[in-house]
Each structure stands twice: as C-alpha cells, then as structure tokens.
Design a protein around this motif. Sequence first.
Motif, PDB file in Angstrom:
ATOM      1  N   GLY A  88     151.817  27.703  -5.738  1.00  0.00           N
ATOM      2  CA  GLY A  88     152.221  26.729  -4.729  1.00  0.00           C
ATOM      3  C   GLY A  88     152.993  27.395  -3.616  1.00  0.00           C
ATOM      4  N   GLY A  89     153.231  26.643  -2.558  1.00  0.00           N
ATOM      5  CA  GLY A  89     154.012  27.160  -1.452  1.00  0.00           C
ATOM      6  C   GLY A  89     153.245  28.093  -0.551  1.00  0.00           C
ATOM      7  N   ASP A  90     151.917  27.930  -0.477  1.00  0.00           N
ATOM      8  CA  ASP A  90     151.114  28.852   0.309  1.00  0.00           C
ATOM      9  C   ASP A  90     150.683  28.276   1.653  1.00  0.00           C
ATOM     10  N   HIS A 124     147.453  18.318  -3.455  1.00  0.00           N
ATOM     11  CA  HIS A 124     147.926  17.046  -3.997  1.00  0.00           C
ATOM     12  C   HIS A 124     146.804  16.304  -4.728  1.00  0.00           C
ATOM     13  N   LYS A 125     145.589  16.351  -4.171  1.00  0.00           N
ATOM     14  CA  LYS A 125     144.452  15.700  -4.844  1.00  0.00           C
ATOM     15  C   LYS A 125     144.140  16.382  -6.168  1.00  0.00           C
ATOM     16  N   ALA A 126     144.298  17.696  -6.215  1.00  0.00           N
ATOM     17  CA  ALA A 126     143.985  18.448  -7.442  1.00  0.00           C
ATOM     18  C   ALA A 126     145.024  18.198  -8.532  1.00  0.00           C
ATOM     19  N   HIS A 127     146.283  18.011  -8.152  1.00  0.00           N
ATOM     20  CA  HIS A 127     147.339  17.779  -9.150  1.00  0.00           C
ATOM     21  C   HIS A 127     148.440  16.903  -8.550  1.00  0.00           C
ATOM     22  N   PRO A 128     148.208  15.580  -8.495  1.00  0.00           N
ATOM     23  CA  PRO A 128     149.194  14.674  -7.889  1.00  0.00           C
ATOM     24  C   PRO A 128     150.498  14.570  -8.677  1.00  0.00           C
ATOM     25  N   HIS A 129     150.516  15.084  -9.901  1.00  0.00           N
ATOM     26  CA  HIS A 129     151.718  15.009 -10.741  1.00  0.00           C
ATOM     27  C   HIS A 129     152.691  16.154 -10.478  1.00  0.00           C
ATOM     28  N   TYR A 130     152.363  17.069  -9.569  1.00  0.00           N
ATOM     29  CA  TYR A 130     153.317  18.077  -9.107  1.00  0.00           C
ATOM     30  C   TYR A 130     152.818  18.669  -7.799  1.00  0.00           C
ATOM     31  N   LEU A 131     153.738  19.276  -7.034  1.00  0.00           N
ATOM     32  CA  LEU A 131     153.351  19.833  -5.741  1.00  0.00           C
ATOM     33  C   LEU A 131     154.374  20.860  -5.273  1.00  0.00           C
ATOM     34  N   GLY A 132     153.874  21.893  -4.622  1.00  0.00           N
ATOM     35  CA  GLY A 132     154.723  22.853  -3.942  1.00  0.00           C
ATOM     36  C   GLY A 132     155.612  23.666  -4.844  1.00  0.00           C
ATOM     37  N   CYS A 133     156.672  24.194  -4.259  1.00  0.00           N
ATOM     38  CA  CYS A 133     157.641  25.016  -4.978  1.00  0.00           C
ATOM     39  C   CYS A 133     159.008  24.752  -4.375  1.00  0.00           C
ATOM     40  N   PHE A 134     159.976  24.466  -5.240  1.00  0.00           N
ATOM     41  CA  PHE A 134     161.326  24.143  -4.797  1.00  0.00           C
ATOM     42  C   PHE A 134     162.282  25.125  -5.429  1.00  0.00           C
ATOM     43  N   LEU A 164     157.782  20.551  -7.548  1.00  0.00           N
ATOM     44  CA  LEU A 164     158.431  19.243  -7.514  1.00  0.00           C
ATOM     45  C   LEU A 164     157.597  18.199  -8.236  1.00  0.00           C
ATOM     46  N   LEU A 165     158.281  17.248  -8.854  1.00  0.00           N
ATOM     47  CA  LEU A 165     157.643  16.101  -9.489  1.00  0.00           C
ATOM     48  C   LEU A 165     157.686  14.918  -8.527  1.00  0.00           C
ATOM     49  N   PRO A 166     156.697  13.994  -8.617  1.00  0.00           N
ATOM     50  CA  PRO A 166     156.735  12.828  -7.736  1.00  0.00           C
ATOM     51  C   PRO A 166     157.878  11.886  -8.097  1.00  0.00           C
TER      52      PRO A 166
END
Length: 200
Positions: A88-90, A124-134, A164-166
């Motif tokens: 993530g974070g790319d 987000h479409k591939a994995h809506p239960h997590y995203l990016g890097c915090f 991050l989690l939604p």
Amino acid sequence: MTASHQRRMAVFASAGSALLLLLAACGTKPTQAVTNTSTHCDAGAACTTGPVTLGSTTLTVAANASRTSQTVTAELVTDQKLHCPTGGGDAGAMAIFSSDAADAPKTVTYTVTGADGNAVSAAHKAHPHYLGCFGSPQAFSGYTDGRTSRSVFVASDGLYEAALLPCGSVDTKPCFTFAESGGTVTLTIHAGPGDPKVTP
C-alpha cells in the motif's frame, strides 16, 4: 517538530511523535518535492489548515478545539514511502500532519485524482476492508498479516505501521471513509490526538 504529535499517511502516512495517506525510501534520498502549510489557533477554537496540493494530491487537516493554543500543520511529500506489511501507499504523495496540542483529534481529508486516483480506487475495490498505510508513534489497531491486528513497529521509519481499517469496523481511531465521484477519490481519515502520516 520535537514537541508536535505528527502522523504519516501513505495511501496512504502519521509522525510527532511521527508522520495518513501515502510514503521514505531506504538508502540515499532522491530529490523530493514538498509543499506544506500551517495554521495557529487560540485555545478553545477548532483549527483547520488551508488545502495543500502536490501533483494529483490535495490535503486538508482539521483539528478539534484544544484546551491550549495549537499549531496545525499539513504537508505533502513525494519520493517517500512507509513500509506496511500489506504494502500500500504507492499512489499519491505522502501526507504528514500534526498538531502541537496533545488533546486535539484530527480529521484529515486526502483527495487524489487522475491515474493515482484510479489506483486508489482499484485498491479499495480489491480490498474494501483495508486501505493504504498509516504510520504513528503509538501502536494502533489496523490491518496487517492478512487480519485485523495491532500495528507493527518499523525501526527504519521509527513508527508503528499498518493499513487503515474502515470507520464502523473499529471503535478506535485511526480509521478511514472512502468516497469517489467524477474520477476524484476522497479519503477521510479520523485520527486521534498525536496521530500523523498516511499514504494510499
């Protein structure tokens, strides 16, 4: 920023104790593009930075009112990356945000367009239960190693890092909400006091 509470987001990065949504490479540092702004507010007043834009990314940071005066800072940086175990974070620029008030939660609005926006949307479409890097100087609940768990300390960054989690799936901050309209992706990150870096 020794007295601030900073977070990074590499979408997503948090720092100030650290650097939400997108991103420092190991070894020699490439030429970086940086843009930032800060706002000073009196005690008892909510504090919001003006928007900061770098390339396809725009960042705004709003801090709740504090018992003390505070300075809120928003910064976007290219050619940096966090190191979440999930990747993530790319896409987009790394967001670094802070308040020097220890009691002010923050709402970070991270907007990305064009090819970077498409990349964040696809993630987000591939994995809506997590995203990016915090990244944060304090441990937090996030997504790592294929499950919801505590963030992992990354010694090279000096931060605890996780995707991050939604919001709604966790009772604690940080968390994100996702919106997309007309090719523009908006991530809203809700961060507690002292939280700072993010990348998509």
